[in-house]
Design a protein around this motif. Structure first.
Motif, PDB file in Angstrom:
ATOM      1  N   SER A  84      -5.300   2.553  -0.189  1.00 52.93           N
ATOM      2  CA  SER A  84      -4.167   3.457  -0.165  1.00 52.93           C
ATOM      3  C   SER A  84      -4.372   4.508  -1.247  1.00 52.93           C
ATOM      4  O   SER A  84      -4.589   4.171  -2.410  1.00 52.93           O
ATOM      5  CB  SER A  84      -2.870   2.682  -0.406  1.00 52.93           C
ATOM      6  OG  SER A  84      -1.765   3.554  -0.448  1.00 52.93           O
ATOM      7  N   LEU A 144      -4.775   4.494   4.192  1.00 48.44           N
ATOM      8  CA  LEU A 144      -3.491   5.183   4.226  1.00 48.44           C
ATOM      9  C   LEU A 144      -3.490   6.248   3.133  1.00 48.44           C
ATOM     10  O   LEU A 144      -3.679   5.931   1.953  1.00 48.44           O
ATOM     11  CB  LEU A 144      -2.328   4.207   4.009  1.00 48.44           C
ATOM     12  CG  LEU A 144      -1.981   3.298   5.195  1.00 48.44           C
ATOM     13  CD1 LEU A 144      -2.956   2.137   5.273  1.00 48.44           C
ATOM     14  CD2 LEU A 144      -0.573   2.761   5.077  1.00 48.44           C
ATOM     15  N   ILE A 173      -5.401   0.299  -4.371  1.00 48.32           N
ATOM     16  CA  ILE A 173      -4.577   1.489  -4.461  1.00 48.32           C
ATOM     17  C   ILE A 173      -5.208   2.456  -5.449  1.00 48.32           C
ATOM     18  O   ILE A 173      -5.540   2.075  -6.569  1.00 48.32           O
ATOM     19  CB  ILE A 173      -3.151   1.135  -4.917  1.00 48.32           C
ATOM     20  CG1 ILE A 173      -2.512   0.163  -3.929  1.00 48.32           C
ATOM     21  CG2 ILE A 173      -2.300   2.388  -5.036  1.00 48.32           C
ATOM     22  CD1 ILE A 173      -1.192  -0.367  -4.392  1.00 48.32           C
ATOM     23  N   ARG A 216      -8.626  -2.685   2.710  1.00 43.13           N
ATOM     24  CA  ARG A 216      -7.564  -1.693   2.875  1.00 43.13           C
ATOM     25  C   ARG A 216      -7.474  -0.834   1.623  1.00 43.13           C
ATOM     26  O   ARG A 216      -7.508  -1.348   0.514  1.00 43.13           O
ATOM     27  CB  ARG A 216      -6.229  -2.386   3.153  1.00 43.13           C
ATOM     28  CG  ARG A 216      -6.207  -3.088   4.498  1.00 43.13           C
ATOM     29  CD  ARG A 216      -5.094  -4.081   4.619  1.00 43.13           C
ATOM     30  NE  ARG A 216      -5.191  -4.786   5.894  1.00 43.13           N
ATOM     31  CZ  ARG A 216      -5.966  -5.836   6.098  1.00 43.13           C
ATOM     32  NH1 ARG A 216      -6.706  -6.323   5.114  1.00 43.13           N
ATOM     33  NH2 ARG A 216      -6.023  -6.408   7.286  1.00 43.13           N
ATOM     34  N   VAL A 265       0.809  -1.210   0.000  1.00 44.12           N
ATOM     35  CA  VAL A 265       0.000   0.000   0.000  1.00 44.12           C
ATOM     36  C   VAL A 265       0.845   1.264   0.000  1.00 44.12           C
ATOM     37  O   VAL A 265       0.333   2.356  -0.214  1.00 44.12           O
ATOM     38  CB  VAL A 265      -0.976   0.021   1.201  1.00 44.12           C
ATOM     39  CG1 VAL A 265      -1.884  -1.176   1.167  1.00 44.12           C
ATOM     40  CG2 VAL A 265      -0.217   0.090   2.521  1.00 44.12           C
ATOM     41  N   PHE A 266       2.157   1.141   0.247  1.00 44.62           N
ATOM     42  CA  PHE A 266       3.022   2.312   0.178  1.00 44.62           C
ATOM     43  C   PHE A 266       3.326   2.635  -1.283  1.00 44.62           C
ATOM     44  O   PHE A 266       3.408   1.740  -2.120  1.00 44.62           O
ATOM     45  CB  PHE A 266       4.327   2.059   0.930  1.00 44.62           C
ATOM     46  CG  PHE A 266       4.156   1.981   2.420  1.00 44.62           C
ATOM     47  CD1 PHE A 266       4.174   3.128   3.188  1.00 44.62           C
ATOM     48  CD2 PHE A 266       3.962   0.768   3.053  1.00 44.62           C
ATOM     49  CE1 PHE A 266       4.015   3.065   4.562  1.00 44.62           C
ATOM     50  CE2 PHE A 266       3.790   0.682   4.419  1.00 44.62           C
ATOM     51  CZ  PHE A 266       3.818   1.843   5.176  1.00 44.62           C
ATOM     52  N   HIS A 324      -2.667   7.571  -3.221  1.00 50.62           N
ATOM     53  CA  HIS A 324      -1.356   8.133  -3.495  1.00 50.62           C
ATOM     54  C   HIS A 324      -1.465   9.557  -4.029  1.00 50.62           C
ATOM     55  O   HIS A 324      -2.516   9.983  -4.506  1.00 50.62           O
ATOM     56  CB  HIS A 324      -0.603   7.249  -4.490  1.00 50.62           C
ATOM     57  CG  HIS A 324      -0.285   5.885  -3.930  1.00 50.62           C
ATOM     58  ND1 HIS A 324       0.458   4.954  -4.609  1.00 50.62           N
ATOM     59  CD2 HIS A 324      -0.604   5.303  -2.754  1.00 50.62           C
ATOM     60  CE1 HIS A 324       0.573   3.864  -3.880  1.00 50.62           C
ATOM     61  NE2 HIS A 324      -0.063   4.052  -2.754  1.00 50.62           N
TER      62      HIS A 324
END
Length: 665
Positions: free
Chosen positions: A285, A307, A268, A283, A185-186, A287
């Motif tokens: 993410s 995130l 993502i 989850r 997820v980063f 960006h």
């Protein structure tokens, strides 16, 4: 019959055909460059094939071959080898001879089979030789059966030209597969800090806590395991040989992304990635290059972790309705997000266990923060560079809180040392008995606050700021903190001495100690800290040589003396500091000589010397420090720089064994 001009041969004869390929069939084709034998009635590998040394393409797809010979390595010009569906017979591994095919670009060895017990196809692959990483021209490879072989994953990491890769039989031990998926997820090329990913793993409950260890200590073992399997690449290590920053290998990232989508693990949002309202994802993410705004009416009923990697410089904004659809969140990461006011919707996320508002522009926290009764980690680091100076009483309702981070650093033009900032806490902070990490607390001559801190007997890390001379006696309350491993103490004035006589002994298991205040003498109990690994003394202005007082510390790895000594000579005796890796001497205004006896500091790797205005020559005995790899000097007298100048400096011969010498004028 010989076909001396034939370069390509395609055979469309299946196992159901009456035609057979006899033993002499392939004898007349030595100059072939292309041979297509898909579905051909082959049960054994014809030895004549290995004499076709000009072959560039060989397809044995869906044949009934049992194995490939070692002599396959004779086909040194081979670029494409197709063994798809051969594994339905007896082929389960490829011979070492395959490693001789240095021009091989594509190796296809996989298949599918439907079984009666399931509606999904099973996927098959092959075992490859251990040094498959030598075939550096490979662009397509599939499928590799890993079977919990970490060495094989490391070999695959060497194939930097790969466009397609299939890996089978990855194991899932103790949640490690999910751990590696979380890293996905980063953002790409994002340097992941060890401590951040460890905290996320802890709150995601990926690893069960073991008796006698904190969850963070337990999880670090799994991080090291992922590193050993080459699923994570180490970018930087610290002085204690721990991972400081890491990233995911590009190949592993692609594998993890596919796996995450398959099991609805993570989604993502970046570039033009579109969302579907019926996606059930746990989850998410977001960006910085995401071009899609989340619909204000969208509800994420399955989402548990969010995130956000959108900074204040990003064109994307977090509107007032952004947080409305995330009521079941357990993890919310908002570091550097463009937040200027605390969104009231956050306090409705009653399932939150992890909340990071690090480096945002928030001005204050509301009393309603107390609604987040399940919160375990609250990260406010660097928020104090704005207007936050205290936390509300509502924080006392967070009975499950384990970590409260509220501190920051700032360099000022008048000093070469960073100033440290913290926050004022409610008077009854001692009620949060589950706290393990707390920093930094501004005491401001408040003895009651020190007594409250003494009630937090589970603390592992504690930072205390703005101590006064009157607080010296009240520091005895810290003796109750038996589990403390890191202690950070800063006085309100750099010149006002702080007496630690009330502390008869320091915390037994202390590993890191930062003392930033004037010390009349060095407390004797420091020299008895058997587990101490890092010691920083700042503004101490000691008269006695601290190198002699501390030389018996058996596990000290980092020692920093910042304006900590007013004498003219420091000396390290033989046998001292057996595990020291880094020594830093900064702004020791009266220092004229540093002496290192032969046999002292045998493992020293880094030496920093800064602003020691009377020190005009390198340390005596520096030539004995054979493991010294880096010498950094800055703001030193011009005479000092001249002595180590390459190649004619009079002391250059003493330091020429050092790999890196950095001089800043």
């Amino acid at each position: 019959m010989r076909f001396t001009s034939l370069r390509s041969l395609l055979v469309f004869v299946s196992t159901r055909s009456s035609m057979s390929l006899g033993k002499t069939f392939s004898k007349g084709f030595k100059l072939l460059g292309v041979l297509e034998l898909e579905l051909a009635p082959l049960y054994e590998f014809p030895p004549e094939l290995t004499e076709m040394i000009h072959l560039r393409y060989l397809s044995l797809r869906s044949t009934m071959l049992r194995k490939l010979p070692e002599s396959i390595g004779k086909l040194k010009k081979l670029e494409i080898l197709d063994l798809k569906h051969c594994l339905m017979t007896c082929i389960s591994s490829l011979p070492n001879g395959i490693l001789k095919l240095k021009h091989l670009c594509q190796l296809r060895a996989y298949g599918y089979c439907f079984e009666s017990s399931t509606m999904f196809a099973s996927t098959y692959g092959m075992n490859l030789p251990g040094k498959i990483g030598e075939l550096t021209n490979l662009q397509k490879l599939g499928n590799v059966e890993v079977n919990d072989n970490g060495d094989m994953l490391r070999e695959l990491g060497k194939l930097t030209q790969l466009r397609r890769l299939g890996i089978l039989k990855l194991t899932q031990e103790n949640g490690m597969e999910l751990c590696s998926s979380l890293e996905n997820v980063f953002p790409e090329d994002y340097l992941i800090k060890r401590i951040k990913i460890i905290r996320l793993w802890v709150v995601e409950r990926f690893v069960e806590e073991k008796p006698g260890l904190t969850a963070e200590e337990d999880v670090e073992d799994y991080l090291n395991e992922l590193v050993s399997r080459s699923m994570i690449q180490v970018v930087q290590k610290d002085n204690f040989n721990r991972v400081r920053t890491c990233c995911v290998h590009d190949i592993m990232r692609e594998i993890i992304q596919l796996k995450s989508r398959d099991i609805s693990f993570a989604m993502i949002l970046l570039n033009d990635r579109r969302m579907s309202t019926d996606e059930k994802i746990r989850r998410m993410s977001i960006h910085a290059n995401c071009k899609e705004e989340l619909p204000s009416d969208m509800r994420f009923t399955s989402l548990r972790s969010l995130l956000v990697f959108v900074s204040t410089r990003s064109s994307m904004s977090l509107g007032k309705t952004f947080f409305k659809g995330f009521k079941l969140l357990g993890v919310l990461e908002l570091e550097l997000a463009p937040l200027y006011e605390f969104p009231p919707e956050l306090t409705e996320m009653i399932h939150l266990r992890y909340l990071s508002l690090r480096s945002t522009m928030l001005r204050k926290l509301p009393e309603s923060i107390g609604k987040l009764k399940k919160l375990e980690i609250l990260d406010l680091k660097h928020c104090l560079m704005t207007c936050i100076s205290s936390l509300p009483n509502g924080i006392l309702k967070l009975k499950h809180l384990c970590q409260l981070r509220a501190y920051g650093y700032c360099f000022e033009s008048s000093t070469m040392f960073a100033s440290t900032y913290g926050m004022n806490l409610p008077g009854k902070i001692g009620e949060l008995t589950n706290l393990q990490k707390l920093g930094n607390v501004e005491v401001n001559d408040n003895g009651d606050m020190l007594r409250e801190l003494g009630k937090l007997t589970q603390l592992r890390r504690l930072g205390i700021l703005k101590l006064t001379q009157e607080n010296g006696m009240e520091l005895c309350s810290l003796e109750k903190l038996k589990h403390l491993t890191a202690l950070y103490m800063v006085s309100i004035s750099t010149t006002e001495p702080l007496h630690l006589n009330s502390l008869s002994s320091g915390p037994r298991f202390l590993q890191r100690l930062y003392l930033k205040y004037s010390l009349p003498t060095l407390p004797k109990w420091i020299a008895s800290l058997q587990y101490l690994a890092k010691l920083v003394l700042q503004h101490s202005n000691l008269n006695d040589d601290p190198l002699k007082s501390l030389h018996g510390l058996p596990n000290l790895v980092v020692l920093e003396l910042r304006e900590a000594f007013v004498g003219e000579e420091l000396c390290c005796n033989i046998g001292g500091y057996p595990r020291l890796k880094k020594l830093s001497l900064q702004q020791l205004s009266q220092l004229k000589c540093l002496r290192v006896e032969q046999g002292a500091m045998p493992g020293l790797r880094g030496l920093d010397i800064a602003a020691c205005e009377k020190l005009e020559m390198v340390p005596l005995g520096i030539k004995h420090l054979r493991n010294l790899q880096r010498l950094m000097v800055w703001f030193m007298p011009w005479r000092f720089y001249q002595t180590i100048a390459r190649p004619h400096g009079e002391d250059f011969w003493k330091v020429q064994h050092i790999q890196t010498i950095e001089a800043i004028y």
